[in-house]
Design a protein around this motif. Structure first.
Motif, short mmCIF file in Angstrom:
data_model
loop_
_atom_site.label_atom_id
_atom_site.label_comp_id
_atom_site.label_asym_id
_atom_site.label_seq_id
_atom_site.Cartn_x
_atom_site.Cartn_y
_atom_site.Cartn_z
N ASN A 32 71.34 14.91 59.51
CA ASN A 32 71.66 14.02 60.61
C ASN A 32 70.55 12.98 60.73
OD1 ASN A 32 72.79 12.80 62.82
ND2 ASN A 32 72.38 14.49 64.23
N TYR A 53 72.42 9.10 60.44
CA TYR A 53 73.21 9.21 59.21
C TYR A 53 73.92 7.89 58.89
CZ TYR A 53 76.52 11.04 55.79
OH TYR A 53 77.24 11.25 54.64
N ASN A 73 71.86 8.63 51.74
CA ASN A 73 72.41 9.94 52.06
C ASN A 73 72.77 10.75 50.81
OD1 ASN A 73 72.24 9.51 54.86
ND2 ASN A 73 74.21 8.44 54.87
#
Length: 121
Positions: A32, A53, A73
């Protein structure tokens, strides 16, 4: 076992630049918020910058306009581009990640071991 590993610290003259990296490895399902903190000798650890994120960012007033936080990510990696460094930026820099190790697991905060940044005047 989750690990966060920082790199990129070093000694630089005032006005110079450094780029810190933080890579998450091990059993990581999702991350997150990721963040950079720093702690100078005799001072409390403070938030430098954070990134969600989706890419939303937040910066400490002392670094706005000089530091840029980014992340990838897919690579589970975060960076901190630090420009126009000042002696007061000297500190150990730590990355933190709020992550879950597997599907349905609770999110926990994990910390890296830190990387030293020293800015000479």
């Amino acid at each position: 076992q989750v690990q966060l590993v920082e790199s990129g610290g070093g000694l630089v003259q005032a006005g110079g630049s450094l780029r810190l990296s933080c890579v998450a490895s091990g059993s990581v399902f999702t991350i997150n918020v990721m963040a950079w903190y720093r702690q100078a000798p005799g001072k409390e650890r403070e938030l430098v910058a954070s990134i969600g994120y989706g890419g939303n960012t937040n910066y400490a007033d002392s670094v706005k306009g000089r530091f840029t936080i980014t992340r990838d990510n897919a690579k589970k990696t975060m960076w901190l581009q630090m420009n126009t460094l000042k002696p007061e930026d000297t500190a150990a820099y730590y990355c933190k990640a709020d992550l879950a190790e597997r599907v349905g697991a609770r999110m926990y905060d994990y910390w890296g071991q830190g990387t030293q940044v020293t800015v000479s005047s």
